[in-house]
Design an enzyme around this catalytic site. Structure first.
Site, short mmCIF file in Angstrom:
data_model
loop_
_atom_site.label_atom_id
_atom_site.label_comp_id
_atom_site.label_asym_id
_atom_site.label_seq_id
_atom_site.Cartn_x
_atom_site.Cartn_y
_atom_site.Cartn_z
N ARG A 174 59.30 17.67 -14.23
CA ARG A 174 57.99 17.02 -14.09
C ARG A 174 58.17 15.52 -14.28
O ARG A 174 59.22 15.05 -14.74
CB ARG A 174 56.98 17.57 -15.09
CG ARG A 174 57.49 17.52 -16.51
CD ARG A 174 56.42 17.47 -17.54
NE ARG A 174 55.86 16.14 -17.66
CZ ARG A 174 56.49 15.10 -18.25
NH1 ARG A 174 57.71 15.20 -18.74
NH2 ARG A 174 55.90 13.92 -18.33
N ALA A 212 56.67 11.92 -12.12
CA ALA A 212 56.79 11.54 -10.71
C ALA A 212 58.20 11.07 -10.34
O ALA A 212 58.76 11.55 -9.35
CB ALA A 212 55.74 10.48 -10.37
N ARG A 231 54.78 19.67 -4.44
CA ARG A 231 53.61 19.22 -5.22
C ARG A 231 52.90 18.14 -4.45
O ARG A 231 53.54 17.30 -3.81
CB ARG A 231 54.01 18.73 -6.61
CG ARG A 231 54.04 19.87 -7.64
CD ARG A 231 54.30 19.35 -9.04
NE ARG A 231 53.10 18.84 -9.70
CZ ARG A 231 53.13 18.17 -10.85
NH1 ARG A 231 54.28 17.93 -11.44
NH2 ARG A 231 52.01 17.75 -11.39
N GLN A 243 51.82 16.99 -24.14
CA GLN A 243 53.11 16.43 -23.73
C GLN A 243 53.70 15.51 -24.80
O GLN A 243 54.93 15.39 -24.89
CB GLN A 243 52.95 15.63 -22.42
CG GLN A 243 52.57 16.47 -21.21
CD GLN A 243 51.08 16.53 -20.98
OE1 GLN A 243 50.29 16.36 -21.92
NE2 GLN A 243 50.67 16.77 -19.75
N ASP A 301 50.16 6.17 -14.07
CA ASP A 301 50.28 6.95 -12.83
C ASP A 301 49.95 6.11 -11.61
O ASP A 301 50.48 6.34 -10.54
CB ASP A 301 49.38 8.18 -12.89
CG ASP A 301 49.93 9.20 -13.86
OD1 ASP A 301 49.80 8.98 -15.08
OD2 ASP A 301 50.53 10.18 -13.41
N ASN A 316 46.19 6.39 -16.37
CA ASN A 316 47.23 7.14 -17.08
C ASN A 316 46.56 8.36 -17.71
O ASN A 316 45.34 8.54 -17.62
CB ASN A 316 47.91 6.25 -18.14
CG ASN A 316 49.17 6.87 -18.70
OD1 ASN A 316 49.99 7.42 -17.96
ND2 ASN A 316 49.34 6.80 -20.01
N LYS A 317 47.34 9.18 -18.37
CA LYS A 317 46.84 10.42 -18.98
C LYS A 317 45.57 10.19 -19.80
O LYS A 317 45.45 9.20 -20.51
CB LYS A 317 47.94 10.96 -19.90
CG LYS A 317 47.63 12.29 -20.55
CD LYS A 317 47.59 13.40 -19.54
CE LYS A 317 48.89 13.47 -18.77
NZ LYS A 317 48.81 14.21 -17.51
#
Lengths: 342, 342
Positions: B49, B51, B92, B201, B242, B252-253
């Site tokens: 996982r 990117a 994906r 994570q 991201d 981002n997350k």
């Protein structure tokens, strides 16, 4: 818009009826406690939790545990009653409400005995005292709700953290009491419940009691709350408190301070709701409030989520400084800064 | 101070070796992928996982999957290769790195075929191209690390969120690259990893790779980060991204924005680290970045923590506005505000 009742007399008046919070939200199970073992176990295993609720459960539980001995002569009854009271009093160490409630029951026991009453009359006096403790707790919650409800306009969208609701008291809660009162008045209020890691009281308990009462509630991870504020989806925050210092600094579940900081950044009011009994005049500021550090497994549990080689820091509470608190909603009024409790 | 390698050639040079991240942190299992089914499955099930790591795994995996057909005449080989590339490319849908890497491999295939090479020579060219993609990703990480490391003084205490580390790339990561470079230089750096609900994570991956590399790391719930800052225990924050808009707004997350707000409140620098390929000049601001909303079960799973009657809001990402970002650390330099990417 009826809230749940976390602690009350069973219909017989001879047992404490509690909602078994260990089973929520998967199952709604009420249990009637009649022995000292049952009462102590329910308090120790968090079947009943929340400082006000534990105090009420201890008082009612003491009466329920003593009722079978109403036929004994008073001297034997007194010898039996004191160690039972002591066991209940020490079932949990932290919250002040449990020893305060049990001490009040023992004082009533002493007074009644000194008046020369027989055992059934002493038991009746204890039952009345326990009911008074229950009623006062409920009234305390309602007054907090009434002082806080004007802050919630029709359509208000509220953020809360952890559970300071009906499940934590014998009444309508503290932080959630204004929500219930506003809903009674016909106002539409929506709640965002931060899930409250690590033990998820927001997701498990706040979401359960609000949705059961018909209040729309949405659960978010704790890290999502700031984004909701930025998106203009939050009008105000109300949280509970475990202890409030004389200057207004408020200790509450870990994560509360992060909500207060985000609220300030976005210009959103942030309120603390708690009974005046939560104010500790011996703590000048939040720095005088000790913060319990809890077990690593609360964070790392659930399928080994943290590698053994990594440390975990798991404080149970944090302190929100008074300058971030827009107001403190109590049973005796809505206090605004500067706070000077004595 | 060696970081783990999430994606690399197996020693034979004929298989992709990955760390199976589905099993972390409970078990450290490396797997060698040699067929298209294995490569696609590893990408789809998040065994690999991040990117950049997915892009590299796709390029290396394409070569590994084609190696058994080196004895075929080129026309048959080409007919076989294209659908395999297409399958890997679409394993994906979201991150741009996977299709970019596979498209680059297919372009090399076309070029090599046009030059009249035989199948073994075409395979050799593909192997070189995949290795180039791998090497470039590693070099990108190291450059981010070198640009960012001067921000980390000896004794620095860093907060990060989610995992933008070695496990998300084939090199030393993005947000964590400065940590690895500073550690190589002999500086002592400590990391607080926000656990990163709902998928954890930070607790599972960041804590694992840092402790494995000998970097002291402490896991905290996301709601604890602000308290650490107030206690003076945090010097700076570095997170990944991201997508970065032209004005510097960074997606981002979920939970990243809350860290940025808390950092600003406490006057603590907050940095974003990402390759320049993350910058999307077509997004003028963060408002142009679509935010994926993910399944309720990610939040409510794990022993029914949310009652059925309550809603769940579960965005995968948030956007941190440029005005909260002290600097953007990329492979081409450390950018300071105002950001004007084009």
């Amino acid at each position: 818009m009826e809230h749940v009742r976390a602690v009350e007399w069973a219909p017989s008046g001879q047992a404490v009826r509690i909602i078994d919070q260990r089973r929520l939200p998967g199952a709604f199970i009420e249990r009637d406690l009649t022995t000292v073992d049952e009462v102590v176990e329910a308090i120790q295993t968090l079947a009943v939790r929340g400082a006000p609720a534990i105090g009420v459960a201890g008082a009612l539980g003491l009466v329920a545990a003593l009722l079978p001995y109403g036929g004994e002569p008073l001297p034997e009854f007194l010898v039996r009653a004191r160690p039972i009271a002591a066991r209940i009093r020490s079932a949990r160490p932290t919250a002040v409400n449990l020893p305060v409630a049990v001490d009040r029951m023992v004082a009533m026991l002493d007074r009644a005995a000194a008046q020369g009453l027989d055992t059934p009359a002493v038991l009746e006096a204890l039952h009345r005292e326990a009911t008074a403790i229950l009623d006062e707790d409920r009234a305390m919650c309602r007054r907090i709700g009434e002082w806080g409800a004007p802050l919630l306009h029709d359509g208000a969208r509220l953020v809360t953290h952890c559970n300071a609701g009906a499940l934590a008291t014998s009444g309508m809660g503290t932080a959630l009491a204004p929500v219930y009162v506003a809903a009674e008045c016909g106002r539409h209020v929506e709640v965002f419940a931060g899930e409250t890691r690590p033990l998820l009281q927001g997701a498990r308990l706040t979401a359960w009691e609000l949705s059961r009462a018909g209040v729309p509630v949405t659960v978010v991870t704790d890290g999502t709350v700031a984004s909701l504020m930025r998106a203009g989806r939050v009008d105000l925050c109300i949280v509970g408190a475990d202890r409030i210092a004389a200057n207004g600094d408020a200790a509450n579940k870990i994560g509360t301070y992060a909500v207060a900081v985000a609220a300030r950044h976005h210009g959103i009011p942030f309120y603390v709701a708690a009974p005046t009994s939560t104010i500790d005049p011996h703590a000048a500021t939040g720095a005088d409030i000790p913060i319990e550090e809890r077990a690593r497994a609360e964070v790392s549990g659930g399928g080994q989520t943290v590698p053994d080689a990594a440390a975990v820091f798991n404080p149970a509470f944090d302190v929100t400084p008074a300058e971030l608190i827009s107001g403190i909603i109590t049973d005796t009024g809505l206090y605004r800064p500067p706070y000077r409790f004595a």
